[in-house]
Design an enzyme around this catalytic site. Structure first.
Site, PDB file in Angstrom:
ATOM      1  N   THR A  96       0.866  -1.178   0.000  1.00  0.00           N
ATOM      2  CA  THR A  96       0.000   0.000   0.000  1.00  0.00           C
ATOM      3  C   THR A  96       0.901   1.225   0.000  1.00  0.00           C
ATOM      4  OG1 THR A  96      -1.725  -1.184   1.222  1.00  0.00           O
ATOM      5  CG2 THR A  96      -1.835   1.222   1.222  1.00  0.00           C
ATOM      6  N   LYS A 167      -7.320   1.175  -3.219  1.00  0.00           N
ATOM      7  CA  LYS A 167      -6.909   0.699  -1.897  1.00  0.00           C
ATOM      8  C   LYS A 167      -6.929   1.830  -0.879  1.00  0.00           C
ATOM      9  CE  LYS A 167      -5.152  -1.613   1.532  1.00  0.00           C
ATOM     10  NZ  LYS A 167      -3.927  -2.402   1.564  1.00  0.00           N
TER      11      LYS A 167
END
Length: 266
Positions: A96, A167
């Site tokens: 991420t 995300k």
């Protein structure tokens, strides 16, 4: 790419280790690397080849999978592996790191190398079971899609950076929800209400999913990484509620290495 012969997996932290282990168990031969070499030892015992360096791990790979903590870690590993990637290699980054970092990595690729951003939703339990939610942006040739499918359900999001973008949206909704549940619990305690009652009634409302995550067991998403994910989002847009969430996360140094669910503690 018609067939994947060799796969390298870099980054064996709390998420990378169960992901790599699941791939091994599903029949994918792996060469693995981690900056802290001891973390690779369990996988060596399960049949993985352990590389001495990141460059060594990727040198002959058809596919490289990275699961790293943050943009700085991803860029540092990129410095090591980019010169060693050969034409035809496909790099999948499941970290991420946000769309800006993905675009920076994509802009530095050697000729003939492609990059898919494929961050995942789900914690260590889902990683171990191959039940992650994989958010894939950029090129996704069939064999690579099949490989990612071993990790869980794959959602094709669009061009490069779109997986990383989605995300950030999803993880910040989740983190913000847990932080709001923690605040609601504190308010309820101040009002003299028992936690069992608060939990049961909050779980009947629109925060049901956040309540479940706030009390989840067998998962691990440390507060320090949650703070990093919120910071990535607040750097991109005016988000006053998430600014407050980040302040709350960053202010809990005592919980930095603890799971997000610990926010509910007094």
């Amino acid at each position: 790419m018609e067939k994947i012969e060799k796969t390298a997996f870099l980054g064996l932290g709390s998420m990378g280790l169960p992901m790599a282990r699941h791939l091994l168990a599903s029949g994918v031969p792996l060469t693995v690397w981690n900056r802290t070499a001891a973390k690779a030892a369990p996988l060596a015992a399960e049949g993985a080849t352990v590389a001495a360096s990141a460059a060594e791990a990727v040198r002959d790979a058809d596919v490289v999978i990275t699961m790293l903590a943050d943009p700085d870690a991803a860029l540092a590993v990129a410095e090591e592996i980019l010169p060693a990637l050969r034409p035809g290699t496909h790099w999948i980054d499941t970290s991420t790191i946000g769309p800006d970092a993905v675009r920076e990595l994509a802009g530095r690729l050697p000729a003939g190398v492609t990059l898919t951003d494929a961050p995942v939703m789900g914690s260590v339990d889902r990683a171990a079971a191959g039940q992650l939610w994989v958010l894939a942006g950029g090129p996704l040739p069939g064999p690579v899609a099949e490989l990612l499918g071993r990790l869980g359900e794959v959602t094709r999001c669009g061009p490069a950076g779109s997986g990383a973008a989605l995300k950030l949206v999803l993880i910040n909704a989740a983190i913000g929800g847990v932080a709001l549940v923690a605040e609601a619990l504190r308010l309820g305690r101040e009002l003299g209400l028992p936690e069992e009652l608060l939990r049961a009634e909050l779980a009947k409302g629109p925060l049901a999913g956040a309540v479940a995550r706030a009390y989840a067991e067998g998962v691990y998403f440390p507060v320090r990484l949650a703070a990093k994910d919120v910071a990535l989002a607040t750097a991109l847009a005016p988000l006053p509620v998430l600014d407050a969430v980040h302040a709350a996360l960053a202010g809990r140094a005592d919980l930095a290495g603890e799971d997000l669910s610990r926010l509910r503690d007094r």
